[in-house]
Design a protein around this motif. Structure first.
Motif, PDB file in Angstrom:
ATOM      1  N   ALA A  57      62.099  37.428  54.241  1.00  0.00           N
ATOM      2  CA  ALA A  57      61.717  38.437  55.296  1.00  0.00           C
ATOM      3  C   ALA A  57      61.742  37.717  56.558  1.00  0.00           C
ATOM      4  O   ALA A  57      61.142  37.050  56.972  1.00  0.00           O
ATOM      5  N   LEU A  58      62.801  38.262  57.378  1.00  0.00           N
ATOM      6  CA  LEU A  58      62.813  37.509  58.687  1.00  0.00           C
ATOM      7  C   LEU A  58      61.762  37.923  59.484  1.00  0.00           C
ATOM      8  O   LEU A  58      61.212  37.291  60.410  1.00  0.00           O
ATOM      9  N   LEU A  59      61.585  39.552  59.495  1.00  0.00           N
ATOM     10  CA  LEU A  59      60.482  39.956  60.327  1.00  0.00           C
ATOM     11  C   LEU A  59      59.094  40.260  59.631  1.00  0.00           C
ATOM     12  O   LEU A  59      59.571  41.099  58.487  1.00  0.00           O
ATOM     13  N   THR A  60      58.124  40.033  60.092  1.00  0.00           N
ATOM     14  CA  THR A  60      56.816  40.145  59.227  1.00  0.00           C
ATOM     15  C   THR A  60      56.575  41.781  58.907  1.00  0.00           C
ATOM     16  O   THR A  60      56.761  42.521  59.636  1.00  0.00           O
ATOM     17  N   ARG A  61      56.305  41.855  57.532  1.00  0.00           N
ATOM     18  CA  ARG A  61      55.684  43.010  57.226  1.00  0.00           C
ATOM     19  C   ARG A  61      55.133  43.143  55.647  1.00  0.00           C
ATOM     20  O   ARG A  61      55.014  41.782  55.145  1.00  0.00           O
ATOM     21  N   ASP A  62      54.269  44.149  55.422  1.00  0.00           N
ATOM     22  CA  ASP A  62      53.382  44.208  54.213  1.00  0.00           C
ATOM     23  C   ASP A  62      54.571  44.665  52.992  1.00  0.00           C
ATOM     24  O   ASP A  62      55.260  45.464  52.941  1.00  0.00           O
ATOM     25  N   TYR A  63      54.163  43.742  51.876  1.00  0.00           N
ATOM     26  CA  TYR A  63      54.893  44.313  50.552  1.00  0.00           C
ATOM     27  C   TYR A  63      53.819  44.390  49.386  1.00  0.00           C
ATOM     28  O   TYR A  63      52.621  44.163  49.487  1.00  0.00           O
ATOM     29  N   GLU A  64      54.312  45.276  48.397  1.00  0.00           N
ATOM     30  CA  GLU A  64      53.593  45.646  47.188  1.00  0.00           C
ATOM     31  C   GLU A  64      54.688  45.335  45.992  1.00  0.00           C
ATOM     32  O   GLU A  64      55.697  45.842  45.905  1.00  0.00           O
ATOM     33  N   TRP A  65      54.063  44.312  45.109  1.00  0.00           N
ATOM     34  CA  TRP A  65      55.020  43.799  44.151  1.00  0.00           C
ATOM     35  C   TRP A  65      54.417  44.457  42.581  1.00  0.00           C
ATOM     36  O   TRP A  65      53.110  43.848  42.432  1.00  0.00           O
ATOM     37  N   ARG A  66      54.863  45.258  41.934  1.00  0.00           N
ATOM     38  CA  ARG A  66      54.294  45.466  40.749  1.00  0.00           C
ATOM     39  C   ARG A  66      54.792  44.952  39.387  1.00  0.00           C
ATOM     40  O   ARG A  66      56.066  44.913  39.488  1.00  0.00           O
ATOM     41  N   LEU A  67      54.145  44.543  38.413  1.00  0.00           N
ATOM     42  CA  LEU A  67      54.574  43.656  37.156  1.00  0.00           C
ATOM     43  C   LEU A  67      54.138  44.556  36.148  1.00  0.00           C
ATOM     44  O   LEU A  67      52.979  45.180  36.058  1.00  0.00           O
ATOM     45  N   SER A  82      52.371  34.482  54.113  1.00  0.00           N
ATOM     46  CA  SER A  82      51.593  34.291  55.140  1.00  0.00           C
ATOM     47  C   SER A  82      49.951  34.586  54.330  1.00  0.00           C
ATOM     48  O   SER A  82      49.022  33.775  54.708  1.00  0.00           O
ATOM     49  N   ASN A  83      49.943  35.550  53.496  1.00  0.00           N
ATOM     50  CA  ASN A  83      48.593  36.150  53.035  1.00  0.00           C
ATOM     51  C   ASN A  83      49.052  36.837  51.859  1.00  0.00           C
ATOM     52  O   ASN A  83      49.872  37.712  51.663  1.00  0.00           O
ATOM     53  N   VAL A  84      48.135  36.824  50.854  1.00  0.00           N
ATOM     54  CA  VAL A  84      48.094  37.729  49.587  1.00  0.00           C
ATOM     55  C   VAL A  84      46.736  38.546  49.820  1.00  0.00           C
ATOM     56  O   VAL A  84      45.578  38.012  49.810  1.00  0.00           O
ATOM     57  N   SER A  85      46.783  39.761  50.462  1.00  0.00           N
ATOM     58  CA  SER A  85      45.710  40.667  50.621  1.00  0.00           C
ATOM     59  C   SER A  85      45.034  41.152  49.311  1.00  0.00           C
ATOM     60  O   SER A  85      43.800  41.825  49.528  1.00  0.00           O
ATOM     61  N   PRO A 113      57.422  30.760  47.335  1.00  0.00           N
ATOM     62  CA  PRO A 113      55.743  30.479  47.193  1.00  0.00           C
ATOM     63  C   PRO A 113      55.327  31.230  45.955  1.00  0.00           C
ATOM     64  O   PRO A 113      55.878  32.104  45.377  1.00  0.00           O
ATOM     65  N   ARG A 114      54.226  30.390  45.433  1.00  0.00           N
ATOM     66  CA  ARG A 114      53.909  30.949  44.189  1.00  0.00           C
ATOM     67  C   ARG A 114      52.127  31.289  44.288  1.00  0.00           C
ATOM     68  O   ARG A 114      51.368  30.656  45.188  1.00  0.00           O
ATOM     69  N   LEU A 115      51.714  32.366  43.215  1.00  0.00           N
ATOM     70  CA  LEU A 115      50.365  32.540  43.177  1.00  0.00           C
ATOM     71  C   LEU A 115      49.874  31.825  41.936  1.00  0.00           C
ATOM     72  O   LEU A 115      50.778  32.425  40.875  1.00  0.00           O
ATOM     73  N   THR A 116      48.889  31.262  41.939  1.00  0.00           N
ATOM     74  CA  THR A 116      48.527  30.565  40.703  1.00  0.00           C
ATOM     75  C   THR A 116      47.010  30.964  40.387  1.00  0.00           C
ATOM     76  O   THR A 116      46.301  31.099  41.313  1.00  0.00           O
ATOM     77  N   PRO A 117      46.777  31.013  39.088  1.00  0.00           N
ATOM     78  CA  PRO A 117      45.266  31.442  38.629  1.00  0.00           C
ATOM     79  C   PRO A 117      44.654  30.227  38.729  1.00  0.00           C
ATOM     80  O   PRO A 117      44.974  29.230  38.530  1.00  0.00           O
ATOM     81  N   ARG A 118      43.347  30.282  39.042  1.00  0.00           N
ATOM     82  CA  ARG A 118      42.434  29.184  39.130  1.00  0.00           C
ATOM     83  C   ARG A 118      41.845  28.889  37.882  1.00  0.00           C
ATOM     84  O   ARG A 118      41.387  27.594  37.403  1.00  0.00           O
ATOM     85  N   GLY A 130      49.428  47.312  33.988  1.00  0.00           N
ATOM     86  CA  GLY A 130      50.195  46.344  34.463  1.00  0.00           C
ATOM     87  C   GLY A 130      49.403  45.623  35.786  1.00  0.00           C
ATOM     88  O   GLY A 130      47.984  45.842  35.651  1.00  0.00           O
ATOM     89  N   ALA A 131      49.891  45.013  36.738  1.00  0.00           N
ATOM     90  CA  ALA A 131      49.349  44.535  37.842  1.00  0.00           C
ATOM     91  C   ALA A 131      50.161  44.806  38.973  1.00  0.00           C
ATOM     92  O   ALA A 131      51.357  44.905  39.075  1.00  0.00           O
ATOM     93  N   VAL A 132      49.513  44.632  40.153  1.00  0.00           N
ATOM     94  CA  VAL A 132      49.916  44.967  41.533  1.00  0.00           C
ATOM     95  C   VAL A 132      49.643  43.721  42.369  1.00  0.00           C
ATOM     96  O   VAL A 132      48.493  43.329  42.332  1.00  0.00           O
ATOM     97  N   ILE A 133      50.434  43.039  43.151  1.00  0.00           N
ATOM     98  CA  ILE A 133      50.162  42.137  43.909  1.00  0.00           C
ATOM     99  C   ILE A 133      50.494  42.473  45.504  1.00  0.00           C
ATOM    100  O   ILE A 133      51.694  43.022  45.792  1.00  0.00           O
ATOM    101  N   ARG A 134      49.709  42.681  46.502  1.00  0.00           N
ATOM    102  CA  ARG A 134      49.872  43.088  47.784  1.00  0.00           C
ATOM    103  C   ARG A 134      49.905  41.855  48.856  1.00  0.00           C
ATOM    104  O   ARG A 134      48.967  41.112  48.586  1.00  0.00           O
ATOM    105  N   PHE A 135      50.977  41.665  49.480  1.00  0.00           N
ATOM    106  CA  PHE A 135      50.939  40.505  50.289  1.00  0.00           C
ATOM    107  C   PHE A 135      51.796  40.516  51.577  1.00  0.00           C
ATOM    108  O   PHE A 135      52.331  41.768  51.857  1.00  0.00           O
ATOM    109  N   THR A 136      51.711  39.867  52.604  1.00  0.00           N
ATOM    110  CA  THR A 136      52.434  39.688  54.002  1.00  0.00           C
ATOM    111  C   THR A 136      53.404  38.714  53.684  1.00  0.00           C
ATOM    112  O   THR A 136      53.059  37.383  53.568  1.00  0.00           O
ATOM    113  N   ALA A 137      54.718  38.900  54.457  1.00  0.00           N
ATOM    114  CA  ALA A 137      55.581  38.030  54.401  1.00  0.00           C
ATOM    115  C   ALA A 137      56.483  38.179  55.411  1.00  0.00           C
ATOM    116  O   ALA A 137      56.572  39.281  56.046  1.00  0.00           O
TER     117      ALA A 137
END
Length: 200
Positions: A57-67, A82-85, A113-118, A130-137
């Motif tokens: 993503a060249l210019l910053t915006r918010d996304y929603e990824w559904r799995l 930059s952030n997973v909200s 970039p990766r998201l990992t469970p602790r 399912g699941a949804v991940i909302r993040f800024t890129a």
């Protein structure tokens, strides 16, 4: 897996005046805004093509990824992040149950970039849900903050679209050489074995 852009870019963030100067369009005739909609469309098309080619993503915006299922590695589909909200589990009715922020961590990366469970694994998804991940890129919040080579690539490709707007003979995925060379350092590096490694 479905990716949604939650905050589309406003026209005001796009470099319309700079693009007009790049095209050397005439001024002072009282019709400077006549082609604005067309020029903005070419800028958006160029931006989208370059983001698709670089997976960024060249210019910053918010996304929603559904799995529908957890992948083996949760590699976010756009970089840099930059952030997973929010991470939430979604049941059949669409109701969401938020996964605590302490349960996962973002591993920033310029390309993947990766998201990992602790814990050892992610929490189980609801049956039929399912699941949804909302993040800024994004690489920059404003056009002026973009790396110069990427800003130039967008301009060159948009000008190419403008110049050949009536040409229907271009092959799908065509990218002018000058643009492709500017994008090379921003694409995911590919590892390859040397000839000696293959022979040994």
């Amino acid at each position: 897996m479905i990716l949604h852009e939650l905050t589309p870019l406003p026209d005001s963030i796009l470099p319309l005046a700079a693009f007009k100067a790049h095209l050397r369009l005439g001024t002072g005739f009282g019709e400077e805004a006549l082609q604005d909609a067309v020029l903005l469309a070419f800028l958006r098309a160029s931006l989208a093509a370059i983001e698709a080619r670089t997976n960024k993503a060249l210019l910053t915006r918010d996304y929603e990824w559904r799995l529908n299922v957890w992948p083996r590695v949760v590699e976010l589909p756009v970089a840099p992040v930059s952030n997973v909200s929010q991470v939430a589990l979604v049941d059949q009715t669409g109701a969401e149950t938020e996964v605590p922020e302490a349960a996962y961590a973002l591993a920033p990366d310029a390309h993947a970039p990766r998201l990992t469970p602790r814990a050892a694994v992610w929490p189980m998804m609801p049956s039929g849900g399912g699941a949804v991940i909302r993040f800024t890129a994004g690489m920059a919040a404003t056009w002026d903050a973009l790396p110069a080579d990427l800003a130039q690539a967008v301009m060159l490709l948009a000008a190419h679209y403008y110049e050949y707007r009536d040409d229907t003979s271009l092959h799908a995925g065509c990218m002018p050489f000058g643009v492709a060379s500017l994008l090379d350092r921003h694409r995911m590096p590919r590892l390859s074995l040397s000839r000696s490694e293959v022979q040994s």
